[in-house]
Design a protein around this motif. Sequence first.
Motif, PDB file in Angstrom:
ATOM      1  N   SER A 164      -6.396   1.185   8.837  1.00 44.20           N
ATOM      2  CA  SER A 164      -7.793   0.741   8.919  1.00 44.20           C
ATOM      3  C   SER A 164      -8.708   1.586   8.039  1.00 44.20           C
ATOM      4  O   SER A 164      -9.795   1.164   7.675  1.00 44.20           O
ATOM      5  N   THR A 165      -8.277   2.797   7.709  1.00 46.43           N
ATOM      6  CA  THR A 165      -9.143   3.643   6.882  1.00 46.43           C
ATOM      7  C   THR A 165      -8.984   3.330   5.396  1.00 46.43           C
ATOM      8  O   THR A 165      -9.951   3.364   4.643  1.00 46.43           O
ATOM      9  N   ARG A 166      -7.770   3.003   4.981  1.00 41.43           N
ATOM     10  CA  ARG A 166      -7.548   2.615   3.575  1.00 41.43           C
ATOM     11  C   ARG A 166      -6.157   2.007   3.435  1.00 41.43           C
ATOM     12  O   ARG A 166      -5.274   2.267   4.255  1.00 41.43           O
ATOM     13  N   GLU A 167      -5.973   1.202   2.398  1.00 44.03           N
ATOM     14  CA  GLU A 167      -4.664   0.596   2.170  1.00 44.03           C
ATOM     15  C   GLU A 167      -3.708   1.645   1.606  1.00 44.03           C
ATOM     16  O   GLU A 167      -4.127   2.570   0.912  1.00 44.03           O
ATOM     17  N   ARG A 168      -2.453   1.508   1.956  1.00 42.81           N
ATOM     18  CA  ARG A 168      -1.454   2.467   1.441  1.00 42.81           C
ATOM     19  C   ARG A 168      -0.032   1.961   1.710  1.00 42.81           C
ATOM     20  O   ARG A 168       0.161   0.967   2.410  1.00 42.81           O
ATOM     21  N   HIS A 169       0.951   2.690   1.176  1.00 41.68           N
ATOM     22  CA  HIS A 169       2.337   2.256   1.342  1.00 41.68           C
ATOM     23  C   HIS A 169       3.000   3.001   2.510  1.00 41.68           C
ATOM     24  O   HIS A 169       2.451   3.970   3.060  1.00 41.68           O
TER      25      HIS A 169
END
Lengths: 193, 255
Positions: free
Chosen positions: A12-17
């Motif tokens: 929810s804070t940022r997109e990532r893998h």
Amino acid sequence: MSTGHVLMGLLSTRERHGYDLKKDHDERFPAARPLAFGQVYATLERLRKKGHVEAVEIERVEGPDRTVYRLTGDGRAALAEWLSEVEKPSPFVSNPLATKATIALLVADEATAADYLRRQRDAHLARMREYTRLKTDPQASIAEVLGADYAIAHLDADLRWLDTALDRIAALDRSLASSPPPTPDDKPLKDFS
Amino acid sequence: MTHSIPDAAETTPPDSATERPPDATTVVHHQNRPVLAARSLVFSYGNTAALRGVSMHLTRGEILAVTGPSGSGKSTLMLCLAGLVTPDAGEVRFGDQVISAEKEAFRSKLRRTDFGVLFQFGQLVPELTAVENVALPLLLAGVKRSSAITAATTWLDRFGVAEVAGSRPPEMSGGQGQRVAVARAMVTEPSVLFADEPTGALDALSGEQVLTQMVRVVREAGTSVVLITHDATVAAYGDREIVVRDGMIDGADHG
């Protein structure tokens, strides 16, 4: 505890893998069992099928390709719903401490049970000291402090039970000591059959 | 203000460890000599036995948690150790001095110089400001007012309550008041601090702040602490624990 909701919370804070998510999880929740990579990727795939996350790009750097995920609107709604639900209080029906103390009374005597409980108390307090040192370290993160608070509260509940158990066994010991000697017709004290 | 601590290691007959040439082991042994020890303490309130043969020790720089249920005798043990009551039998030794055999005047002086005592409710003097409260033990020991106020200000700062220096106890929060009380107990730089349920009247977070700061400061000062508590979360700030039950030490003097 749902790993899916935890991963959505981190997303929810940022997109990532997945690799980043695993690292972030293990750093934020040091008291929790570290996530396995396979578990992270399987959970992300499940969330993708439900439409809670979506793959936005594939990062091609050194090593294997990495899919970057983003939380969707549906995912955000599912996360909000999960956050509003209370967790079911654990029933604590399975208590190895109580089981062991009971077995000690069964196969041995009050002194053996009390000795076990005292040593268990020492072990619990030693662990509590470790968490106390951890949470009072000025460098401790809020996640570490919250995790330590939780662990200390649970250890404290066990310790209070251990103290009560020791009091009960001492009372049992005294009542046995003050009871009249058994007559030949009396059943043995330890006949639990 | 500093005080010389009578040290059993300097006065007791040499044992096998002290007869060896000085080495790291000997140093550790010396540091682990008890600063305070009790042997076979017995004390009764009328017909009610509070202590029934308690033996224990406190090593230098150690924080010893004394725990046990209400009425177990742990507070009475502290009163005996601090020389506030005289045991019916047994002895309390501070270094090489059997203080339980001494007159009250001697023990009273000891409490002004070598012992700091802290209770659950800080027992600050309500008419005095925080800095005056902290300076009080020094003034009673004959230190000049200006020096006592300077020292008290430093100690308030070490406990993070410099901002309430000019406030009177009713104007402070519970946590602030208790930190002022710890500063007052520490201002004479005692060898031993006795703390009886020091956070018993505080909420969890205020108690944590008081204990965290107290532990940090006593570690820096090398003060030994007898920490009386019924609360395991408080005992966990200690290095070692003894449990008092029915006026006796439960199990071995372990830790």
